[in-house]
Scaffold this motif. Structure first.
Motif, PDB file in Angstrom:
ATOM      1  N   ILE A 194      51.961  -2.931  42.521  1.00  0.00           N
ATOM      2  CA  ILE A 194      52.050  -2.094  43.686  1.00  0.00           C
ATOM      3  C   ILE A 194      52.333  -0.473  43.675  1.00  0.00           C
ATOM      4  O   ILE A 194      51.793   0.494  44.300  1.00  0.00           O
ATOM      5  N   LEU A 195      53.009  -0.262  42.476  1.00  0.00           N
ATOM      6  CA  LEU A 195      52.640   1.270  41.984  1.00  0.00           C
ATOM      7  C   LEU A 195      51.468   1.746  41.722  1.00  0.00           C
ATOM      8  O   LEU A 195      51.124   2.863  42.187  1.00  0.00           O
ATOM      9  N   LEU A 196      50.610   1.089  41.025  1.00  0.00           N
ATOM     10  CA  LEU A 196      49.095   1.483  40.768  1.00  0.00           C
ATOM     11  C   LEU A 196      48.654   1.690  42.103  1.00  0.00           C
ATOM     12  O   LEU A 196      48.005   2.725  42.207  1.00  0.00           O
ATOM     13  N   ALA A 216      58.072  -1.420  49.714  1.00  0.00           N
ATOM     14  CA  ALA A 216      57.187  -1.129  48.712  1.00  0.00           C
ATOM     15  C   ALA A 216      57.266   0.249  48.227  1.00  0.00           C
ATOM     16  O   ALA A 216      56.874   0.191  46.661  1.00  0.00           O
ATOM     17  N   TRP A 217      57.638   1.115  48.807  1.00  0.00           N
ATOM     18  CA  TRP A 217      57.764   2.604  48.220  1.00  0.00           C
ATOM     19  C   TRP A 217      58.961   2.440  47.223  1.00  0.00           C
ATOM     20  O   TRP A 217      59.062   3.075  46.465  1.00  0.00           O
ATOM     21  N   GLU A 218      60.045   1.738  47.746  1.00  0.00           N
ATOM     22  CA  GLU A 218      61.356   1.800  46.966  1.00  0.00           C
ATOM     23  C   GLU A 218      61.074   1.010  45.668  1.00  0.00           C
ATOM     24  O   GLU A 218      61.468   1.542  44.591  1.00  0.00           O
ATOM     25  N   GLU A 219      60.432   0.052  45.663  1.00  0.00           N
ATOM     26  CA  GLU A 219      59.944  -0.819  44.431  1.00  0.00           C
ATOM     27  C   GLU A 219      59.117   0.280  43.615  1.00  0.00           C
ATOM     28  O   GLU A 219      59.141   0.223  42.267  1.00  0.00           O
ATOM     29  N   ALA A 220      58.292   1.074  44.370  1.00  0.00           N
ATOM     30  CA  ALA A 220      57.411   1.977  43.458  1.00  0.00           C
ATOM     31  C   ALA A 220      58.060   2.838  42.610  1.00  0.00           C
ATOM     32  O   ALA A 220      57.796   3.261  41.489  1.00  0.00           O
ATOM     33  N   LEU A 221      59.009   3.325  43.394  1.00  0.00           N
ATOM     34  CA  LEU A 221      60.270   4.436  42.771  1.00  0.00           C
ATOM     35  C   LEU A 221      60.579   3.878  41.460  1.00  0.00           C
ATOM     36  O   LEU A 221      61.168   4.479  40.366  1.00  0.00           O
ATOM     37  N   GLU A 222      61.175   2.735  41.702  1.00  0.00           N
ATOM     38  CA  GLU A 222      62.096   1.893  40.757  1.00  0.00           C
ATOM     39  C   GLU A 222      61.330   1.586  39.474  1.00  0.00           C
ATOM     40  O   GLU A 222      61.817   1.804  38.287  1.00  0.00           O
ATOM     41  N   GLY A 251      58.803  11.357  35.739  1.00  0.00           N
ATOM     42  CA  GLY A 251      57.935  12.300  36.022  1.00  0.00           C
ATOM     43  C   GLY A 251      56.468  11.686  36.579  1.00  0.00           C
ATOM     44  O   GLY A 251      55.599  12.500  36.893  1.00  0.00           O
ATOM     45  N   GLN A 252      56.240  10.500  36.931  1.00  0.00           N
ATOM     46  CA  GLN A 252      55.008  10.183  37.400  1.00  0.00           C
ATOM     47  C   GLN A 252      54.970  10.264  38.980  1.00  0.00           C
ATOM     48  O   GLN A 252      53.947  10.523  39.336  1.00  0.00           O
ATOM     49  N   ILE A 253      55.910  10.297  39.468  1.00  0.00           N
ATOM     50  CA  ILE A 253      55.885  10.771  40.947  1.00  0.00           C
ATOM     51  C   ILE A 253      56.818  11.963  41.165  1.00  0.00           C
ATOM     52  O   ILE A 253      58.010  12.152  40.534  1.00  0.00           O
TER      53      ILE A 253
END
Length: 238
Positions: free
Chosen positions: A26-28, A167-173, A178-180
């Motif tokens: 999901i982050l990808l 999905a965004w909350e999971e991506a941040l976790e 420094g990736q986002i």
């Protein structure tokens, strides 16, 4: 009878290279498709936009004296600027409203409305080309605009809900440090698109439920929020 519809292809940028191994799918998808990864990068040139259409304000010959407008001077229409805000949800609602609000009878063209959104875009310019492409997918093409103008078609959005998707909350976790860029957030918007116009000299309206995701960046990166990208229409993060 419904007003004429339009469609436009949505161009997705290529997946960004160099994502850390092991990051969840999901982050990808989020970081890759919408180009929100932080880090050194050369800003892309901003997409050319239409020039300012408003005439400069008349200058008084002396203090307290107003200079009369020249005979036949006609003020050109302008798109209202997107209201700035340092509140992420308020700003997401503002840009969502601006994205859907247009009037073909105003004398303006789609690029004029695009310019208003680019004005509150990524200050680095890195996302401007992608943002211009995103907005173009939501607006009628120039040819469709001309046809809609024959029916005096105008449009606006009523927002039902604005929320940060899971999905965004999971991506941040799952993101590496420094990736986002800190302060980057996504808001999924749900609402109804309203169109009004005329058909055979009779007023007609149409309504259509819509959903999409707005990607913005706010504090601590910037004092006020800026627009990064839009998702594909009716294909939001959930």
């Amino acid at each position: 009878m419904k007003l004429p519809e339009f469609s436009a292809a949505f161009s997705r940028p290529k997946l960004l290279a160099g994502l850390a191994a092991g990051v969840a799918l999901i982050l990808l998808i989020i970081v890759g498709i919408y180009g929100l990864a932080a880090g050194p990068r050369e800003p892309e040139p901003a997409t050319p936009t239409t020039a300012e259409t408003a005439d400069p304000a008349p200058t008084a010959a002396s203090e307290g004296t107003e200079q009369p407008e020249a005979e036949g001077d006609v003020r050109q229409p302008v798109v209202p600027p997107v209201e700035p805000s340092d509140d992420p949800e308020a700003f997401a609602r503002n840009v969502a409203t601006a994205l859907f609000e247009w009037d073909t009878a105003s004398g303006l063209m789609p690029l004029d409305y695009t310019s208003a959104l680019l004005d509150v875009g990524d200050p680095t310019g890195a996302e401007q080309a992608g943002l211009a492409s995103d907005v173009a997918a939501y607006l009628p093409t120039r040819e469709a605009w001309t046809q809609l103008r024959q029916h005096s078609t105008r449009q606006h959005l009523s927002i039902d809900e604005a929320y940060v998707p899971k999905a965004w909350e999971e991506a941040l976790e799952q993101a590496q440090p420094g990736q986002i860029t800190e302060g980057t957030v996504a808001y999924t918007i749900t609402g109804t698109r309203h169109r009004h116009g005329t058909w055979n000299d009779e007023p007609v309206t149409s309504e259509h439920e819509v959903s999409f995701t707005v990607f913005i960046v706010c504090a601590p990166a910037y004092e006020t929020c800026h627009l990064l990208r839009f998702s594909e229409l009716d294909n939001p993060l959930t």
